[in-house]
Design an enzyme around this catalytic site. Structure first.
Site, PDB file in Angstrom:
ATOM      1  N   ASP A  35       0.861  -1.197   0.000  1.00  0.00           N
ATOM      2  CA  ASP A  35       0.000   0.000   0.000  1.00  0.00           C
ATOM      3  C   ASP A  35       0.892   1.239   0.000  1.00  0.00           C
ATOM      4  O   ASP A  35       1.690   1.443   0.911  1.00  0.00           O
ATOM      5  CB  ASP A  35      -0.880  -0.029   1.262  1.00  0.00           C
ATOM      6  CG  ASP A  35      -1.609   1.289   1.486  1.00  0.00           C
ATOM      7  OD1 ASP A  35      -1.988   1.577   2.639  1.00  0.00           O
ATOM      8  OD2 ASP A  35      -1.784   2.038   0.499  1.00  0.00           O
ATOM      9  N   ASP A  39      -3.932   3.904   2.812  1.00  0.00           N
ATOM     10  CA  ASP A  39      -5.364   3.675   3.070  1.00  0.00           C
ATOM     11  C   ASP A  39      -5.627   2.246   3.526  1.00  0.00           C
ATOM     12  O   ASP A  39      -6.783   1.832   3.681  1.00  0.00           O
ATOM     13  CB  ASP A  39      -6.198   4.016   1.812  1.00  0.00           C
ATOM     14  CG  ASP A  39      -5.916   3.063   0.643  1.00  0.00           C
ATOM     15  OD1 ASP A  39      -6.566   3.197  -0.407  1.00  0.00           O
ATOM     16  OD2 ASP A  39      -5.013   2.185   0.783  1.00  0.00           O
ATOM     17  N   ASP A  43      -1.935  -1.185  -3.684  1.00  0.00           N
ATOM     18  CA  ASP A  43      -2.261  -0.410  -4.886  1.00  0.00           C
ATOM     19  C   ASP A  43      -1.118  -0.518  -5.911  1.00  0.00           C
ATOM     20  O   ASP A  43      -0.076  -1.137  -5.647  1.00  0.00           O
ATOM     21  CB  ASP A  43      -2.518   1.053  -4.521  1.00  0.00           C
ATOM     22  CG  ASP A  43      -1.450   1.617  -3.588  1.00  0.00           C
ATOM     23  OD1 ASP A  43      -1.803   2.280  -2.600  1.00  0.00           O
ATOM     24  OD2 ASP A  43      -0.249   1.359  -3.852  1.00  0.00           O
ATOM     25  N   GLU A 267      -8.202 -20.279 -16.492  1.00  0.00           N
ATOM     26  CA  GLU A 267      -8.571 -20.970 -15.257  1.00  0.00           C
ATOM     27  C   GLU A 267      -9.773 -21.831 -15.579  1.00  0.00           C
ATOM     28  O   GLU A 267     -10.789 -21.307 -16.062  1.00  0.00           O
ATOM     29  CB  GLU A 267      -8.915 -19.984 -14.136  1.00  0.00           C
ATOM     30  CG  GLU A 267      -9.234 -20.684 -12.832  1.00  0.00           C
ATOM     31  CD  GLU A 267     -10.067 -19.858 -11.885  1.00  0.00           C
ATOM     32  OE1 GLU A 267     -10.894 -19.060 -12.332  1.00  0.00           O
ATOM     33  OE2 GLU A 267      -9.891 -20.011 -10.651  1.00  0.00           O
ATOM     34  N   HIS A 339      -4.703 -17.008  -4.777  1.00  0.00           N
ATOM     35  CA  HIS A 339      -5.544 -16.162  -3.920  1.00  0.00           C
ATOM     36  C   HIS A 339      -6.833 -16.849  -3.489  1.00  0.00           C
ATOM     37  O   HIS A 339      -7.592 -16.314  -2.667  1.00  0.00           O
ATOM     38  CB  HIS A 339      -5.874 -14.871  -4.670  1.00  0.00           C
ATOM     39  CG  HIS A 339      -6.717 -15.104  -5.863  1.00  0.00           C
ATOM     40  ND1 HIS A 339      -6.272 -15.794  -6.975  1.00  0.00           N
ATOM     41  CD2 HIS A 339      -7.999 -14.783  -6.115  1.00  0.00           C
ATOM     42  CE1 HIS A 339      -7.248 -15.861  -7.855  1.00  0.00           C
ATOM     43  NE2 HIS A 339      -8.308 -15.276  -7.366  1.00  0.00           N
ATOM     44  N   ASP A 340      -7.086 -18.045  -4.080  1.00  0.00           N
ATOM     45  CA  ASP A 340      -8.290 -18.806  -3.721  1.00  0.00           C
ATOM     46  C   ASP A 340      -7.993 -20.008  -2.846  1.00  0.00           C
ATOM     47  O   ASP A 340      -8.927 -20.685  -2.407  1.00  0.00           O
ATOM     48  CB  ASP A 340      -8.965 -19.355  -4.998  1.00  0.00           C
ATOM     49  CG  ASP A 340      -9.591 -18.280  -5.843  1.00  0.00           C
ATOM     50  OD1 ASP A 340      -9.672 -18.478  -7.063  1.00  0.00           O
ATOM     51  OD2 ASP A 340      -9.976 -17.223  -5.282  1.00  0.00           O
TER      52      ASP A 340
HETATM   53  O1  TEU Z   1     -12.343 -18.671  -9.025  1.00  0.00           O
HETATM   54  C1  TEU Z   1     -13.004 -19.730  -9.699  1.00  0.00           C
HETATM   55  C2  TEU Z   1     -13.505 -20.726  -8.776  1.00  0.00           C
HETATM   56  O2  TEU Z   1     -13.921 -21.785  -9.147  1.00  0.00           O
HETATM   57  C3  TEU Z   1     -13.547 -20.373  -7.360  1.00  0.00           C
HETATM   58  O3  TEU Z   1     -14.842 -20.626  -6.880  1.00  0.00           O
HETATM   59  C4  TEU Z   1     -12.544 -21.244  -6.707  1.00  0.00           C
HETATM   60  O4  TEU Z   1     -12.722 -22.562  -7.210  1.00  0.00           O
HETATM   61  C5  TEU Z   1     -12.818 -21.312  -5.245  1.00  0.00           C
HETATM   62  O5  TEU Z   1     -12.711 -20.013  -4.759  1.00  0.00           O
HETATM   63  C6  TEU Z   1     -11.800 -22.239  -4.637  1.00  0.00           C
HETATM   64  O6  TEU Z   1     -12.236 -22.407  -3.333  1.00  0.00           O
HETATM   65  C7  TEU Z   1     -12.239 -17.495  -9.826  1.00  0.00           C
HETATM   66  C8  TEU Z   1     -11.373 -16.495  -9.076  1.00  0.00           C
HETATM   67  O7  TEU Z   1     -10.050 -17.025  -8.929  1.00  0.00           O
HETATM   68  C9  TEU Z   1     -12.025 -16.241  -7.743  1.00  0.00           C
HETATM   69  O8  TEU Z   1     -11.202 -15.392  -6.922  1.00  0.00           O
HETATM   70  C10 TEU Z   1     -13.367 -15.593  -7.993  1.00  0.00           C
HETATM   71  O9  TEU Z   1     -14.035 -15.423  -6.750  1.00  0.00           O
HETATM   72  C11 TEU Z   1     -14.233 -16.455  -8.921  1.00  0.00           C
HETATM   73  O10 TEU Z   1     -13.536 -16.952 -10.050  1.00  0.00           O
HETATM   74  C12 TEU Z   1     -15.372 -15.612  -9.488  1.00  0.00           C
HETATM   75  O11 TEU Z   1     -14.834 -14.649 -10.355  1.00  0.00           O
END
Ligand code: TEU
Length: 563
Positions: A35, A39, A43, A267, A339-340
């Protein structure tokens, strides 16, 4: 061990192979990276300020999670304007500066393309929902309520609840495979496709180097399923066959005739190796590689938060399945977190007693597979999951919706539901990047949007890079190895000891060169002899100080030999 002469030089000779076969991509989650204006939200200025760090690591490209204008219901994956920058992240001038300074360092920038859906605040959707006869009505999926008034079919949203929401304005339902604030675009409509291609060309003309394509296989709905009987189970539309036409049309409309080096990675949740060969066969002109999900669903039961015991045997066999599936045609991406997903050292390693060893073991194992490795921010310094004691501290829409549905609707025990969230929540990967041991880990001078992991005082980039046993330095070596060695990028993969539950061992072979990886993915020493005689081998890299001492492997010890 004798190695069969590989009669097929995989993909191409090193010189001819595309740049991304020798590349490593670093994923930046801008909201949590750095950041620059205090904030509490990362960014573009913050990313620019850390380009030297990324250049020192040696990565070839950055994948930026979305930085476009968005109401932020899903942290930017709900886009309300595809050709602007969300003010909280900066503006187009700052983006251009970041792009120029990244290119000066030889680092490409790949944007996140989220076109399965828009935000419900996007002008396209505002028009589409305004009336039954609006010219953009058919840009989204609208259906009249069936006789019983309920949703048109039984599809469920990935973020809990139904995949349809009734829009009072026109009395029809609209489809959203994710949150109700993320209405699905209708890719059957050529106007939608042309608008997306135009936007993609706008970004490529601006100088970006490619796209990571969010759930891109979902854009092709099985239309008969939408209007047919509700499927036996929930879930959204499986990918329709027209996906290949869409991707080939996109490739032709956006990349044909362009010079320079670009990257497209799709993806694709739910895709198997047979489909992946079609998607990534260079002759078909669809995408360069895909993110598949089989290996990160092995420890999931009824849903993502229903955590099953981990099995190394299952994991290494699945990774090998994908190596074999795409050995002749196509290309793998390689990832163990993003990130997921939870942090890899917490999910697949030991993030306490053996954090350095297990983080570097998985780095070596993954980066020595055949494919393009992706490093998720913080992975290169061994950042771990966070553990909030209250659901109120979590921010992730997926986690919060799951908790609410499980506790309020299914009456499950709040403590056990919270335990699943603590283990698998996407917020595990979204706590701020830990730059140093200062109050907010050097991420911000303000109050971070999500609390910094308390362990940042011990785990941070400053401490790690100065350490004798540095995860960052280990990743540097792996990245350099991929740049230098065609066998790392292109060599044929062979899994050894597939049934061994603790040992992960494999070889890579190209021409007259053979590499061997041996790794003990456990908390205990592994005294059994190595699967290959290494007496005359060169020890290229290892994560223990007494490199190569004896044939047994210490807890979480990994070694790379050149045979
Ligand atoms: O994620 C696709 C997806 O299938 C997600 O539901 C993922 O499998 C799940 O979070 C895993 O636990 C993409 C993006 O990477 C995610 O950050 C978004 O929230 C999602 O699409 C919707 O755009």
């Amino acid at each position: 061990m004798t190695f069969p002469e590989s009669d097929t030089v995989p993909l191409a000779t090193a010189a001819q192979a595309p740049w991304w076969t020798r590349a490593v991509v670093y994923q930046v989650y801008p909201r949590s990276f750095a950041d620059s204006d205090g904030d509490g939200i990362g960014d573009l200025g913050g990313i620019r300020g850390r380009l030297d760090y990324l250049a020192e690591l040696g990565v070839d490209a950055l994948w930026l999670s979305p930085v476009y204008p968005s109401p932020q219901h899903d942290n930017g994956y709900d886009i309300s304007d595809y050709q602007e920058i969300e003010p909280v992240f900066g503006d187009l001038a700052e983006f251009d500066l970041l792009l120029a300074e990244a290119h000066e360092r030889g680092i490409k920038i790949v944007m996140d393309l989220v076109v399965n859906h828009t935000s419900d605040e996007h002008a396209w959707f505002r028009e589409s929902r305004s009336s039954l006869t609006n010219p953009k009505r058919d840009w989204y999926w609208w259906r009249k309520p069936p006789a019983d008034g309920g949703p048109p079919n039984g599809w469920a949203s990935a973020f809990s609840g139904p995949a349809w929401t009734l829009d009072e304005q026109t009395g029809e339902y609209y489809l959203h495979l994710f949150a109700k604030q993320q209405p699905d675009l209708n890719w059957e409509n050529p106007e939608v496709r042309l608008a997306v291609y135009s936007m993609m060309n706008w970004w490529l003309d601006r100088g970006v180097d490619g796209f990571r394509m969010d759930v891109i296989n979902f854009i092709a709905k099985q239309v008969d399923l939408i209007d047919g009987p509700a499927p036996a189970t929930g879930g959204g539309s499986p990918t329709g066959p027209q996906i290949h036409d869409y991707l080939q049309e996109m490739r032709e409309a956006v990349f044909a005739g362009r010079t320079g080096e670009h990257l497209t990675v799709g993806e694709m949740p739910g895709v198997a190796t047979g489909d992946a060969v079609l998607f990534t066969d260079p002759a078909r002109g669809e995408v360069d590689m895909i993110f598949q999900f089989e290996h990160v669903r092995l420890d999931q039961g009824a849903n993502k938060f229903d955590v099953l015991p981990r099995s190394l045997r299952a994991l290494k066999k699945n990774l090998a399945h994908w190596q074999d599936g795409l050995a002749e045609t196509g290309w793998n991406s390689l990832y163990l977190n993003n990130h997921d997903q939870p942090r890899l050292v917490s999910r697949f390693g030991n993030d306490t007693v053996w954090r350095y060893e297990s983080a570097t073991l998985w780095a070596l194992v993954l980066h020595l597979h055949r494919g393009t490795p992706y490093i998720y921010q913080g992975e290169e310094i061994g950042m771990t999951n966070v553990r909030f004691d209250s659901i109120d501290d979590y921010r992730d829409l997926e986690s919060l919706n799951h908790y609410r549905e499980a506790v309020d609707e299914f009456d499950l025990d709040p403590g056990s539901v919270l335990a699943g969230v603590q283990t698998m929540s996407r917020d595990n990967a979204r706590t701020p990047m830990q730059w140093d041991a200062s109050a907010q880990a050097g991420f911000t001078t303000g109050t971070p949007w999500l609390p910094v992991n308390p362990n940042h005082t011990e785990i941070n980039a400053a401490v790690d890079r100065a350490a004798e046993r540095s995860v960052f330095r280990f990743y540097q070596r792996l990245i350099a190895l991929r740049h230098e060695s065609p066998v790392v990028a292109l060599g044929e993969f062979t899994l050894l000891e597939p049934e061994h539950e603790l040992l992960f061992a494999f070889t890579r072979h190209l021409g007259d060169e053979t590499l061997l990886v041996v790794a003990n993915a456990s908390d205990s020493p592994l005294d059994s002899p190595l699967p290959v005689d290494v007496s005359g081998a060169e020890l290229v890299l290892g994560n223990y100080p007494a490199l190569g001492a004896g044939s047994g492997l210490g807890p979480w010890e990994a070694r790379l030999y050149r045979l």
